[in-house]
Design an enzyme around this catalytic site. Sequence first.
Site, PDB file in Angstrom:
ATOM      1  N   GLY A 117      -4.544  -4.917  -2.045  1.00  0.00           N
ATOM      2  CA  GLY A 117      -2.845  -5.299  -2.304  1.00  0.00           C
ATOM      3  C   GLY A 117      -2.903  -6.488  -3.160  1.00  0.00           C
ATOM      4  N   ILE A 147      -6.935   4.743   1.080  1.00  0.00           N
ATOM      5  CA  ILE A 147      -6.914   4.300   2.398  1.00  0.00           C
ATOM      6  C   ILE A 147      -6.608   5.388   3.366  1.00  0.00           C
ATOM      7  CG2 ILE A 147      -6.563   2.730   4.003  1.00  0.00           C
ATOM      8  CD1 ILE A 147      -6.788   0.475   1.763  1.00  0.00           C
ATOM      9  N   ARG A 200       6.559   7.826  -2.352  1.00  0.00           N
ATOM     10  CA  ARG A 200       7.547   8.351  -3.419  1.00  0.00           C
ATOM     11  C   ARG A 200       7.058   9.347  -4.195  1.00  0.00           C
ATOM     12  NH1 ARG A 200       8.318   2.680  -6.761  1.00  0.00           N
ATOM     13  NH2 ARG A 200       6.058   2.677  -6.284  1.00  0.00           N
ATOM     14  N   ARG A 257      -0.048  -4.336   5.353  1.00  0.00           N
ATOM     15  CA  ARG A 257       0.568  -5.835   5.527  1.00  0.00           C
ATOM     16  C   ARG A 257       1.538  -6.006   6.478  1.00  0.00           C
ATOM     17  NH1 ARG A 257      -3.036  -6.676   2.791  1.00  0.00           N
ATOM     18  NH2 ARG A 257      -3.292  -7.466   0.625  1.00  0.00           N
ATOM     19  N   ASP A 293      -3.807  -4.840  12.379  1.00  0.00           N
ATOM     20  CA  ASP A 293      -5.002  -5.581  11.676  1.00  0.00           C
ATOM     21  C   ASP A 293      -4.259  -6.516  10.856  1.00  0.00           C
ATOM     22  OD1 ASP A 293      -7.628  -6.270  10.916  1.00  0.00           O
ATOM     23  OD2 ASP A 293      -7.480  -5.142   8.989  1.00  0.00           O
ATOM     24  N   GLU A 338      -0.017 -14.779   8.912  1.00  0.00           N
ATOM     25  CA  GLU A 338      -1.759 -14.798   9.107  1.00  0.00           C
ATOM     26  C   GLU A 338      -2.322 -16.058   8.717  1.00  0.00           C
ATOM     27  OE1 GLU A 338      -3.355 -11.659   7.123  1.00  0.00           O
ATOM     28  OE2 GLU A 338      -2.005 -10.062   8.060  1.00  0.00           O
ATOM     29  N   HIS A 380      -6.934  -9.409  10.656  1.00  0.00           N
ATOM     30  CA  HIS A 380      -7.208  -8.812   9.309  1.00  0.00           C
ATOM     31  C   HIS A 380      -8.765  -8.563   8.916  1.00  0.00           C
ATOM     32  CE1 HIS A 380      -4.821  -8.489   5.225  1.00  0.00           C
ATOM     33  NE2 HIS A 380      -5.732  -7.766   5.385  1.00  0.00           N
TER      34      HIS A 380
HETATM   35  O1  LIG Z   1      -5.963  -6.599   2.789  1.00  0.00           O
HETATM   36  C1  LIG Z   1      -6.587  -6.702   2.070  1.00  0.00           C
HETATM   37  C2  LIG Z   1      -6.567  -6.266   0.652  1.00  0.00           C
HETATM   38  O2  LIG Z   1      -5.292  -6.043   0.367  1.00  0.00           O
HETATM   39  O3  LIG Z   1      -7.672  -5.974   0.033  1.00  0.00           O
END
Ligand SMILES: O=CC(=O)O
Length: 327
Positions: free
Chosen positions: A83, A163, A184, A245, A269, A274, A293
């Site tokens: 991310g 993922i 999308r 997220r 997670d 955070e 996380h």
């Molecule tokens: O949350 C972890 C990442 O985006 O690598």
Amino acid sequence: MSSENKKFKVLVTHPEVSQEGIDLLSHQCEVIICQAAPPVLAEILEKSKGVDALLWGNNKPLSAAVLDAAGPQLKAISTMSAGIDYVDVAEVKRRKIPLGHAPIVMNNAVADTAVGLLLAAARRFHEGRLKIETDNWESGHRNWMLGQDVRDSVVGFFGFGGIAQSVAKRLSGFDIDSVLYTTRRRVSEDIEKEYNAKKVDFDTMLSQSDFVIIASPLTKETAGIFNATAFGKMKKTAVLVNIARGGIVNQQDLYEALKTNQIFAAGLDVMTPEPLPSNDPLLSLPNVVLLPHLGSATQRTRADMSATAAHNVLRGLAGEPMVSPAY
Ligand SMILES: O=CC(=O)O
């Protein structure tokens, strides 16, 4: 090569970036490493001055201030994350600096975490432990602490990238019925076939899924999209898993939905903020499993992430396309 002969300076913004990436960079570049852990912006800004590249090993905002501090010679940036919501991408783009990130190498570790959360939430692992801790183990009852089955379930994904597909692959071994996904863009027919997956709109995914897994980036469009209205569309027996997220979920609304049993359970997670304070109301709920996380937190994955980021930086410095360009 002695450091005088090394053409480029690279700043690694976290002292705990795995050695694999540092070694790759050190062959060709002078590597400067920030010392503070957790990272301190003042140190990053100071050490950025005059560097050719940044290996952004933390998730502090990567803003115009950092780019300004580095200066106009900055030629490449890579994060070590999948991310990149903490990066001012528009500003990086405007300055025509190649930006890389490190997805793919973390797919397996994050997918393992997602499956762990899904099973733990569906089968009430956390609540079970609380029963033991409070001397409430009711051994005489047949229908005590019943959970949700994974077999024959419909699994909904919000986001269906690498993922999510790694999660779907694992869940196919649990004999699920099918996959619904909301994205999308439609994925290829081959991928749909492989996971028995069908693209549907958000409301359909919410209302027909037994498990809903959030695996999308946090953007202006996805922020807070899982709110009271969304939870109201989910099955009462549904389990929500978030490995993306925290900001994609309206946490207050999720708290209400879990507290009032509008949905069955959640496994998270990621959350907001955070670190989550220990007095956050979410921690008072028996039907939520929380992790700090840990999605990509395995030694091998972190080593692979640092190597990917280093390759991105080296490619960017050489004027070549990055291995994992962020845009
Ligand atoms: O949350 C972890 C990442 O985006 O690598």
